[in-house]
Design an enzyme around this catalytic site. Structure first.
Site, short mmCIF file in Angstrom:
data_model
loop_
_atom_site.label_atom_id
_atom_site.label_comp_id
_atom_site.label_asym_id
_atom_site.label_seq_id
_atom_site.Cartn_x
_atom_site.Cartn_y
_atom_site.Cartn_z
CE LYS A 1 -11.45 13.30 -38.53
NZ LYS A 1 -11.26 12.77 -37.17
CG ASN A 2 -12.82 9.38 -37.79
OD1 ASN A 2 -11.88 10.16 -37.68
ND2 ASN A 2 -14.02 9.62 -37.27
NE ARG B 1 -9.86 11.65 -26.92
CZ ARG B 1 -9.57 11.45 -25.65
NH1 ARG B 1 -9.15 12.43 -24.90
NH2 ARG B 1 -9.73 10.26 -25.11
CB CYS C 1 -11.84 15.61 -25.62
SG CYS C 1 -12.53 15.55 -27.24
NE ARG D 1 -13.25 11.19 -27.68
CZ ARG D 1 -12.85 11.50 -28.91
NH1 ARG D 1 -12.60 12.74 -29.22
NH2 ARG D 1 -12.70 10.56 -29.81
N PRO D 2 -12.32 8.53 -21.83
CG PRO D 2 -13.46 6.94 -20.54
CD PRO D 2 -13.68 8.16 -21.38
CG ASP E 1 -11.87 2.78 -19.17
OD1 ASP E 1 -12.10 3.44 -20.21
OD2 ASP E 1 -12.78 2.28 -18.49
CG ASP F 1 -18.32 11.25 -35.47
OD1 ASP F 1 -18.24 11.68 -34.32
OD2 ASP F 1 -17.52 10.41 -35.94
CB ILE G 1 -21.67 7.97 -28.54
CG1 ILE G 1 -22.60 7.13 -29.42
CG2 ILE G 1 -20.23 7.49 -28.63
CD1 ILE G 1 -22.57 5.66 -29.16
NE ARG H 1 -8.73 17.88 -35.05
CZ ARG H 1 -8.97 17.24 -33.92
NH1 ARG H 1 -9.52 17.87 -32.92
NH2 ARG H 1 -8.66 15.98 -33.78
N1 EPU Z 1 -15.00 4.75 -23.99
C1 EPU Z 1 -14.69 4.35 -22.72
N2 EPU Z 1 -13.45 3.82 -22.49
C2 EPU Z 1 -12.54 3.65 -23.48
C3 EPU Z 1 -12.86 4.06 -24.79
C4 EPU Z 1 -14.11 4.61 -25.02
O1 EPU Z 1 -15.50 4.46 -21.80
O2 EPU Z 1 -11.43 3.15 -23.22
C5 EPU Z 1 -16.31 5.35 -24.26
C6 EPU Z 1 -16.23 6.77 -24.79
O3 EPU Z 1 -16.07 7.70 -23.73
C7 EPU Z 1 -17.53 6.91 -25.52
C8 EPU Z 1 -17.71 5.53 -26.12
O4 EPU Z 1 -16.91 4.65 -25.33
O5 EPU Z 1 -18.57 7.14 -24.60
C9 EPU Z 1 -17.34 5.40 -27.57
O6 EPU Z 1 -16.07 6.00 -27.80
P1 EPU Z 1 -15.06 5.43 -28.87
O7 EPU Z 1 -13.91 4.81 -28.18
O8 EPU Z 1 -15.80 4.56 -29.84
O9 EPU Z 1 -14.57 6.74 -29.60
P2 EPU Z 1 -13.17 6.93 -30.29
O10 EPU Z 1 -12.72 5.63 -30.84
O11 EPU Z 1 -12.25 7.65 -29.40
C10 EPU Z 1 -14.03 7.41 -32.71
C11 EPU Z 1 -13.98 8.53 -33.70
C12 EPU Z 1 -14.87 9.68 -33.21
C13 EPU Z 1 -16.30 9.14 -33.06
C14 EPU Z 1 -16.31 7.94 -32.11
C15 EPU Z 1 -17.67 7.29 -31.98
C16 EPU Z 1 -11.79 8.42 -34.69
C17 EPU Z 1 -10.46 9.02 -34.88
N3 EPU Z 1 -12.62 9.01 -33.84
O12 EPU Z 1 -13.53 7.92 -31.48
O13 EPU Z 1 -14.84 10.66 -34.24
O14 EPU Z 1 -17.13 10.15 -32.57
O15 EPU Z 1 -15.38 6.94 -32.58
O16 EPU Z 1 -18.13 6.86 -33.20
O17 EPU Z 1 -12.11 7.42 -35.32
C18 EPU Z 1 -14.97 12.81 -35.14
O18 EPU Z 1 -14.58 12.34 -36.23
O19 EPU Z 1 -15.40 13.99 -35.04
C19 EPU Z 1 -14.89 12.00 -33.94
C20 EPU Z 1 -14.91 12.50 -32.72
#
Ligand code: EPU
Length: 422
Positions: free
Chosen positions: A22-23, A93, A117, A122-123, A125, A309, A331, A401
């Site tokens: 999925k991801n 998201r 969330c 989950r910012p 930025d 995850d 994370i 999901r």
């Molecule tokens: N973060 C920031 N700022 C940002 C983006 C991220 O501070 O602009 C922080 C997050 O708050 C977190 C860390 O960086 O502490 C990592 O977050 P990341 O951005 O990597 O997460 P994501 O890309 O939003 C994806 C997966 C998640 C998985 C995470 C970590 C998808 C659709 N989602 O989320 O999957 O947990 O990477 O590996 O790919 C799930 O499948 O259940 C799921 C939540």
């Protein structure tokens, strides 16, 4: 609303097949925006998040079709509404990953800012900073991210690390935008997750010039245009890890097909340390357990570390180990909604900040519990299969999901799961 009734304890035995990731599929579907024409994606799981992504692409102007199997076709010949609507983004998201491709293709985008969330703050930025570095003007207006780059994007050196390490979808966004930027972009501290590597491979097929695949330093030489793709996504490593945990918690033996063990080294290492046998064969693995479970210390980290995850699923598992285990979430420090629910099933979990002390119990006991997010609900399914009695899991839509009809895949190998619409 659907609920699961799960009777345990059961012992799983047989063969399960892992679906496409999925991801990996979600950002690759967004990558279709980058090229005009018809892109074809195979091995796409049939999940509600994928349907939401299709709906989102359709609001932009794309035509999305899904055949009866695992193929999704995106016709992105026309994109005339570069807007990610709140009503869709609030459901998922990952919708945020249309932002970079829309900016690159249309020079502008208006995407709802993702809200709260269940797994914590989950910012976005870092996504916005990266796109700003590429030359986009970005403001927040009425809850929407409004981004513009009327003169096009320009390659830069960008550091994408944040307080918790790299960002997966942030890397996807900036990477996709950079493929059509003028000049060279260097992304330092890029996420190395296999899903990002899969996106890179697909972008390369589209004609993107990217070096450093799989590493934290991606070098992208912008090109004028990209062509549509025909691509097949990788197997879902988190689903595979969940099946491994299912075999383990039920003292069973599962042959797990379509599983890339190389994407799960940290997980396999933990499993072997707690007394699980993991044997590799071409295309998958066999996971079995006969003896008692040993304790472990798990710290979640960006890839290739232990994935966040699978944190909840391993917490369910370690609940039945002999002695105390420690799980540290690095994370998403608040990703612990499952703790109270597992304790309702007679687990002995103590939370201190982002650390959980898991004191092993001899057995889990069935209870009515509430699913709160995708992986937390997977942990409850695992616990319920090991617990004595019949558990009811509410809000099963969370598990739908990310796991396609999980009951239809686990029942043939010995699970007793019924779905009821209430
Ligand atoms: N973060 C920031 N700022 C940002 C983006 C991220 O501070 O602009 C922080 C997050 O708050 C977190 C860390 O960086 O502490 C990592 O977050 P990341 O951005 O990597 O997460 P994501 O890309 O939003 C994806 C997966 C998640 C998985 C995470 C970590 C998808 C659709 N989602 O989320 O999957 O947990 O990477 O590996 O790919 C799930 O499948 O259940 C799921 C939540």
């Amino acid at each position: 609303m659907d609920v699961f009734h799960i009777t345990g304890p059961v012992q799983l035995k047989g063969t399960v097949k892992v679906n496409g990731s999925k991801n990996a599929a979600l950002p690759i579907m967004a990558a279709a925006i980058l090229a005009e024409g018809i892109s074809e994606l195979n091995n796409v799981p049939n999940l509600s998040d994928i349907s939401v992504c299709a709906e989102l692409l359709e609001t932009l102007g794309c035509k999305v079709t899904r055949d009866g199997n695992d193929q999704v076709t995106v016709d992105s010949s026309v994109i005339d509404n570069p807007v990610g609507d709140y009503e869709i983004v609030r459901k998922m998201r990952a919708s945020i990953c249309i932002l970079g491709p829309l900016l690159a293709r249309c020079g502008k985008a208006r995407v709802s800012m993702p809200g709260g969330c269940a797994i914590g703050y989950r910012p976005v930025d870092i996504h916005l900073m990266g796109l700003h570095e590429l030359g986009a003007e970005i403001k927040i207006e009425n809850g929407y991210i409004v981004a513009e780059a009327p003169k096009g994007l320009i390659g830069r050196e960008i550091f994408l690390g944040g307080p918790f390490g790299s960002t997966v979808l942030g890397t996807a966004n900036v990477l996709m935008a950079a493929t059509l930027a003028k000049g060279i972009t260097v992304i330092e501290s890029a996420a190395c997750e296999p899903e990002i590597t899969d996106l890179v491979q697909c972008l390369k097929k589209m004609g993107a010039k990217i070096k450093g695949t799989g590493s934290p330093r991606l070098v992208i030489k912008g090109v004028r245009s990209l062509k549509p793709f025909e691509y097949s996504v990788i197997p879902d490593r988190i689903e595979a890890g969940t099946f491994m945990a299912a075999a383990t918690i039920t003292s069973g033996e599962l042959k797990i097909e379509n599983c890339r063990l190389e994407d799960l080294m940290a997980v396999v290492d933990k499993l072997r340390n707690i007394g699980v046998i993991v044997e590799k064969y071409n295309g998958g693995c066999v996971v079995s357990r006969t003896g008692a479970l040993k304790t472990s210390q798990i710290t979640t980290q960006p890839y290739p570390g232990f994935p966040t995850d699978l944190q909840a699923q391993f917490m369910a598992l370690l609940s039945l180990a002999e002695g105390n285990s420690i799980i540290i979430e690095k994370i998403f420090p608040d990703r612990f909604m499952h703790v109270a629910e597992l304790n309702r099933m007679a687990a002995n979990l103590y939370k201190e900040g982002s650390t959980i002390i898991v004191s092993g119990v001899k057995k889990l006991i069935a209870a009515p519990v509430m699913a709160s997010d995708l992986r937390a609900s997977a942990a409850l399914v695992l616990a319920a299969m090991a617990a004595a009695g019949t558990s009811t899991i509410n809000r099963v839509y969370h598990i739908d999901r990310g796991y396609e009809r999980i009951e239809e895949r686990l029942n043939p190998v010995g699970a007793k799961i019924t779905r009821e619409n209430i």
